[in-house]
Design a protein around this motif. Structure first.
Motif, PDB file in Angstrom:
ATOM      1  N   ALA A 111      14.044  -9.683   0.504  1.00 44.64           N
ATOM      2  CA  ALA A 111      14.117  -7.724  -0.661  1.00 44.64           C
ATOM      3  C   ALA A 111      13.857  -8.134  -1.730  1.00 44.64           C
ATOM      4  CB  ALA A 111      15.542  -7.205  -0.337  1.00 44.64           C
ATOM      5  N   ASN A 171      10.650  -7.634  -4.108  1.00 41.40           N
ATOM      6  CA  ASN A 171      10.372  -6.910  -4.901  1.00 41.40           C
ATOM      7  C   ASN A 171       9.639  -7.585  -6.046  1.00 41.40           C
ATOM      8  OD1 ASN A 171      11.895  -4.759  -4.290  1.00 41.40           O
ATOM      9  ND2 ASN A 171      14.530  -5.270  -4.761  1.00 41.40           N
ATOM     10  N   GLU A 172      10.273  -9.217  -5.912  1.00 47.25           N
ATOM     11  CA  GLU A 172       9.476  -9.987  -6.970  1.00 47.25           C
ATOM     12  C   GLU A 172       7.974 -10.006  -7.741  1.00 47.25           C
ATOM     13  OE1 GLU A 172      10.147 -14.077  -8.508  1.00 47.25           O
ATOM     14  OE2 GLU A 172      11.283 -13.437  -7.238  1.00 47.25           O
ATOM     15  N   HIS A 181       6.418  -7.263  -5.698  1.00 46.13           N
ATOM     16  CA  HIS A 181       5.607  -6.351  -5.380  1.00 46.13           C
ATOM     17  C   HIS A 181       5.305  -6.073  -3.687  1.00 46.13           C
ATOM     18  CE1 HIS A 181       6.339  -5.670  -9.693  1.00 46.13           C
ATOM     19  NE2 HIS A 181       5.735  -6.682 -10.052  1.00 46.13           N
ATOM     20  N   SER A 204       6.059  -5.709   0.383  1.00 45.91           N
ATOM     21  CA  SER A 204       6.737  -4.840   1.481  1.00 45.91           C
ATOM     22  C   SER A 204       7.203  -6.441   2.325  1.00 45.91           C
ATOM     23  CB  SER A 204       5.807  -4.038   2.021  1.00 45.91           C
ATOM     24  OG  SER A 204       5.446  -4.806   2.799  1.00 45.91           O
TER      25      SER A 204
END
Ligand code: NAI
Length: 449
Positions: A249, A253-254, A256, A258
């Motif tokens: 995750a 996030n880093e 951008h 999924s």
């Protein structure tokens, strides 16, 4: 993990001491920073007598890239690179003049310099003399790479007969090998087999508009691949086992992108990847089979579970997932599939019969599927890392690790980013003419070819 010896011989009092004692001093390699110029100084372009037109074409392209091009060695200059054009060489005797010219200027090659040869494969030669000349370039390049110091590298581009010196993948490979993106690629000959592919509108973001899946992306090389593909413009789907969910995750996030928690060996792995990309992006352009495991044992002590698990993750999963993707309508116009092999799969390694079986298997797999990918306007290739500093190699016992790390021309382990940069190149539009190949990222490991 950090390389204490490399840090000691490059800093402070211990640097001076290492110099006095004549200890080997591996250079801290210069790696790519977005926005930096392709090269920091002039480039010398030399050629054999028959390759003058090809050399003109290469020099013209370098000028278009704002590179300061020289056509004759000037010993007062410090060159950042030398390009040796030998595509039309006709006999072994004709290799001497251009190579001796290179030799005369080598003392003026800047630290982190680059030597790149352009040649043709001996397999396409019509006479024994021509084959000897062409194969001679391989010997020169591999030997010269071992002579270079201070973080400099030597690599070659081998153009199949009929492929011109400014074909997209020749230019793509030339740019990659001249740049700091190829810091840990050394002593390699990259084969360009066709004029397929295209040069990108923006060399800094060649993957703009593409959707990429990376397996085993929660850490190590996989996480570096995800970051590098995102930097180059791709939209990312990162995959790893549920147990690595938090780290996965974090990477998602880093970049951008999924996250998809998935064991690649599960029967429904391919179906879940397809479902995920269809629902979110409609299609898939780049697939990186990076998830991999080690379960080393001498064959005499090998238990079935160690053998089976390594084969299942490292080669059976990429086989099954690729087969399902090729059978689906989810792949984009110019798909790129890249698999992680290993130098163990080329040269073999004690205690790794299972791992080497899986990684050699990957090399066989990309060769076999290359024609099918050509039909779809795409490519499939492998990258074979040597010793890379990751959690996987941190588990190797100290003495073995220290030897493995130093046994290459650059006298150090590579970093995950080095593998990621090569994968990003192979994923790009400018690598469309490179298919079925295995590119080593190993600092010219002393073992194997
Ligand atoms: P690593 O152990 O640091 O990371 C591997 C990742 O794959 C982990 O996040 C792990 O959870 C994931 N993974 C393992 N089994 C999985 C499965 N069944 N389904 C989904 N994900 C799974 O390894 P590292 O060093 O980053 O290696 C990455 C790849 O590079 C591997 O294929 C490895 O064989 C290859 N390689 C690494 C070298 C090195 O020196 N580190 C040298 C040569 C090849």
């Amino acid at each position: 993990m950090s390389d204490t010896y490399l840090n000691l011989v490059n800093n402070g009092f211990t640097k001076t001491l290492a110099k006095r004692l004549g200890l080997p001093r591996p250079a801290v390699l210069r790696r790519h920073r977005p926005g930096e110029p392709l090269l920091r100084g002039p480039v010398l372009v030399v050629h054999d007598a028959a390759s003058d037109e090809a050399a003109d074409a290469v020099a013209g392209q370098l000028l278009e890239w704002d590179v300061d091009v020289h056509r004759h060695a000037d010993t007062s200059e410090q060159f950042s690179a030398v390009v040796v054009v030998l595509t039309e060489v006709t006999s072994p005797a004709a290799l001497g003049a251009p190579l001796l010219e290179v030799g005369a200027m080598l003392r003026g090659l800047a630290p982190h310099g680059r030597v790149v040869t352009l040649s043709r494969p001996a397999s396409g030669a019509s006479t024994a003399t021509l084959a000897a000349a062409r194969q001679g370039v391989d010997g020169i390049l591999r030997s010269l790479a071992k002579e270079l110091r201070a973080g400099s590298t030597g690599n070659g581009i081998v153009l199949a007969d009929g492929v011109g010196p400014t074909a997209p993948s020749v230019l793509g490979a030339l740019r990659f090998l001249l740049s700091t993106r190829s810091a840990f690629v050394d002593g390699q000959l990259v084969q360009v087999t066709s004029e397929a592919g295209s040069v990108p509108q923006d060399w800094e973001r060649p993957l703009d508009g593409t959707v990429a899946v990376v397996t085993g992306a929660a850490r190590g090389i996989g996480a570096a691949i995800a970051r590098t593909l995102a930097r180059d413009g791709a939209t990312l789907v990162v995959v790893d086992v549920p147990a690595a969910g938090d780290a996965l995750a974090g990477v998602a996030n880093e970049v951008h992108g999924s996250a998809l928690q998935l064991d690649v060996t599960a029967d429904d792995a391919a179906a879940r990847i397809l479902e995920h990309v269809r629902a979110r992006h409609g299609r898939l352009d780049v697939v990186i089979h990076n998830a991999g495991i080690l379960r080393d044992k001498l064959l005499v002590n090998m238990k079935p579970e160690r053998w089976d698990s390594v084969l299942a993750v490292n080669v059976t999963a990429p086989l099954q997932i690729t087969e399902a993707l090729l059978d689906s309508d989810a792949l984009g116009q110019a798909p790129r599939i890249i698999c992680l092999a290993s130098t163990s799969g080329i040269a073999g390694n004690r205690g790794q019969t299972n791992y080497a079986a899986s990684k050699a298997g990957v090399i066989g797999m990309v060769q076999a599927w290359a024609p099918a990918l050509t039909e779809r306007g795409g490519t499939i290739n492998a990258v074979a890392p040597g010793f890379i500093e990751t959690d996987m190699t941190a588990k190797i016992p100290f003495a073995t690790r220290e030897v493995a790390r130093r046994l290459n021309s650059l006298q150090q382990g590579g970093r995950p980013i080095d593998v990621a940069e090569t994968i990003a190149f192979l994923a790009s539009p400018q690598a469309g003419g490179i298919n079925g190949e295995t590119v080593r990222v190993c600092g010219q490991n002393m073992v194997g070819r």
